[in-house]
Design a protein around this motif. Sequence first.
Motif, PDB file in Angstrom:
ATOM      1  N   GLY A 155       1.603   0.000   7.939  1.00 56.90           N
ATOM      2  CA  GLY A 155       2.152  -0.104   8.876  1.00 56.90           C
ATOM      3  C   GLY A 155       3.185  -0.875   9.959  1.00 56.90           C
ATOM      4  N   ALA A 156       2.602  -2.056  10.484  1.00 57.07           N
ATOM      5  CA  ALA A 156       3.345  -3.199  10.876  1.00 57.07           C
ATOM      6  C   ALA A 156       2.867  -4.589   9.854  1.00 57.07           C
ATOM      7  CB  ALA A 156       3.609  -3.335  12.121  1.00 57.07           C
ATOM      8  N   ARG A 157       1.748  -4.310   8.994  1.00 59.38           N
ATOM      9  CA  ARG A 157       1.024  -5.413   8.920  1.00 59.38           C
ATOM     10  C   ARG A 157       2.221  -5.919   7.255  1.00 59.38           C
ATOM     11  NH1 ARG A 157      -2.631  -1.038   9.698  1.00 59.38           N
ATOM     12  NH2 ARG A 157      -2.002  -0.345   7.461  1.00 59.38           N
ATOM     13  N   PHE A 158       2.673  -4.942   6.561  1.00 51.72           N
ATOM     14  CA  PHE A 158       3.571  -5.490   5.316  1.00 51.72           C
ATOM     15  C   PHE A 158       2.797  -6.409   4.422  1.00 51.72           C
ATOM     16  CE2 PHE A 158       6.140  -5.370   8.631  1.00 51.72           C
ATOM     17  CZ  PHE A 158       7.907  -5.010   8.609  1.00 51.72           C
ATOM     18  N   GLN A 159       1.208  -6.082   3.981  1.00 49.56           N
ATOM     19  CA  GLN A 159       0.630  -6.870   3.183  1.00 49.56           C
ATOM     20  C   GLN A 159       0.468  -6.204   1.304  1.00 49.56           C
ATOM     21  OE1 GLN A 159      -2.966  -6.404   5.288  1.00 49.56           O
ATOM     22  NE2 GLN A 159      -2.525  -8.278   6.310  1.00 49.56           N
ATOM     23  N   GLU A 160       0.721  -4.593   1.619  1.00 46.49           N
ATOM     24  CA  GLU A 160       0.159  -3.386   0.716  1.00 46.49           C
ATOM     25  C   GLU A 160       0.973  -2.573   1.035  1.00 46.49           C
ATOM     26  OE1 GLU A 160      -3.875  -3.262  -0.590  1.00 46.49           O
ATOM     27  OE2 GLU A 160      -4.138  -2.869   1.117  1.00 46.49           O
ATOM     28  N   THR A 161       1.911  -1.311  -0.218  1.00 46.09           N
ATOM     29  CA  THR A 161       1.698  -0.412  -0.200  1.00 46.09           C
ATOM     30  C   THR A 161       1.937   0.490  -0.861  1.00 46.09           C
ATOM     31  OG1 THR A 161       4.656  -1.058  -1.177  1.00 46.09           O
ATOM     32  CG2 THR A 161       3.946  -1.126   1.476  1.00 46.09           C
ATOM     33  N   PHE A 162       1.481   1.639  -1.272  1.00 42.12           N
ATOM     34  CA  PHE A 162       1.318   2.757  -2.432  1.00 42.12           C
ATOM     35  C   PHE A 162       1.920   3.948  -2.804  1.00 42.12           C
ATOM     36  CE2 PHE A 162      -2.099  -0.329  -1.262  1.00 42.12           C
ATOM     37  CZ  PHE A 162      -2.783  -0.361  -2.325  1.00 42.12           C
TER      38      PHE A 162
END
Length: 378
Positions: A155-162
């Motif tokens: 999303g636009a969170r920039f916290q975690e990606t998988f």
Amino acid sequence: MYIDNLVLDKNGDWKYVSNGIEKKENTDIVFVFGDTDVIKNRDIFHKIKNTYPNAHIVGSSSSGNILGKEISKNSLVMTAVEFESSKVEVHSVDFIKGDTLERLSSELVEKLSKEGLKHVFVLSDGLKVNGSELVRGMNTSLQGIHVTGGLAGDGARFQETFVISDDEAKESRIAAIGFYGENLKISSGCFGGWSEFGTYRTITRSEGNVLYEIDGEPALDLYKRYLGEYASDLPNSGLRFPLSIKKESDDPEIIRTLLAIDEDEKSITFAGDVPEGYSARLMKPDIDKLIDGAGKAANEITVANSKPALGLVVSCVGRKIVLGQLIDEELEEVGDILGNNINLVGFYSYGEIAPFEKDKMKCELHNQTMTLTAIYED
């Protein structure tokens, strides 16, 4: 080529949008793109695997899920492909902090069989990699082979990606998909559409993808001055104002998107390298140019025939934020140019991987672009 399209609806039920594969056990590969919380749910992977037991399953978390000529309102989109005579090969690598990504990505694509290799599609963690290092490693080992792909989103969170690669979704993963077959026709397109503003300046201090100074001034101070009222919303507002860089005046421009800021260091972290000595210029959105840029990316595609084809779409989250309610227009532009026989699936990303031009074999990391990979069988 036979294709199934599925979505996971708001009730948590699977729904076929189209159903072209009669025997699921014949499926070669399944592409899965979805919201972070859905993609990292291990039950999702196992349900897909049970449905397509012999298929490779690959995909990533996203900043928006693409299916057909629109961004899907569903939390997950899936496209299963059965080739008539072609095949795919999938390898992945998981990394930890301190690993040399250039070496790891080179070793990863070296695992792919070289005989008959037509194209490589890459999916990577979107936050823990320097995309420039990633593509340098692949270019070292894949000379003469087209490479496209993208960095996972959140999303636009920039916290975690998988990333999913024949296993439950994981962070810190890079996956490489090789396409093989005499009858395969694969081409790619890539274009931006942003407008530059301000003067060209020189990057005077940087380290990898971290920018410290421009023209001797702290980079973050300069950025904030240009952004004006948007400065208080950094780093999110930085998605609206990417950085254009180039080494020589006649070189093609590379766009870099902002990922993070450091108030103490007055530095900015971008998705790829921002080398010292390069010229840099801020960019701003132009709605018409962005939509037109998607069309130009589609026009770089060589339409091979009127048979069912696969179109892998990777577009930047910055474009999605800027276009807002007009976001479907860039996808409609692509679909109208390529035709109804091409099945579009993909995601909004934190970085796009593609050659600068369709006749160049060297891939690059791009930001704020629309990239397309069209796969046909004769």
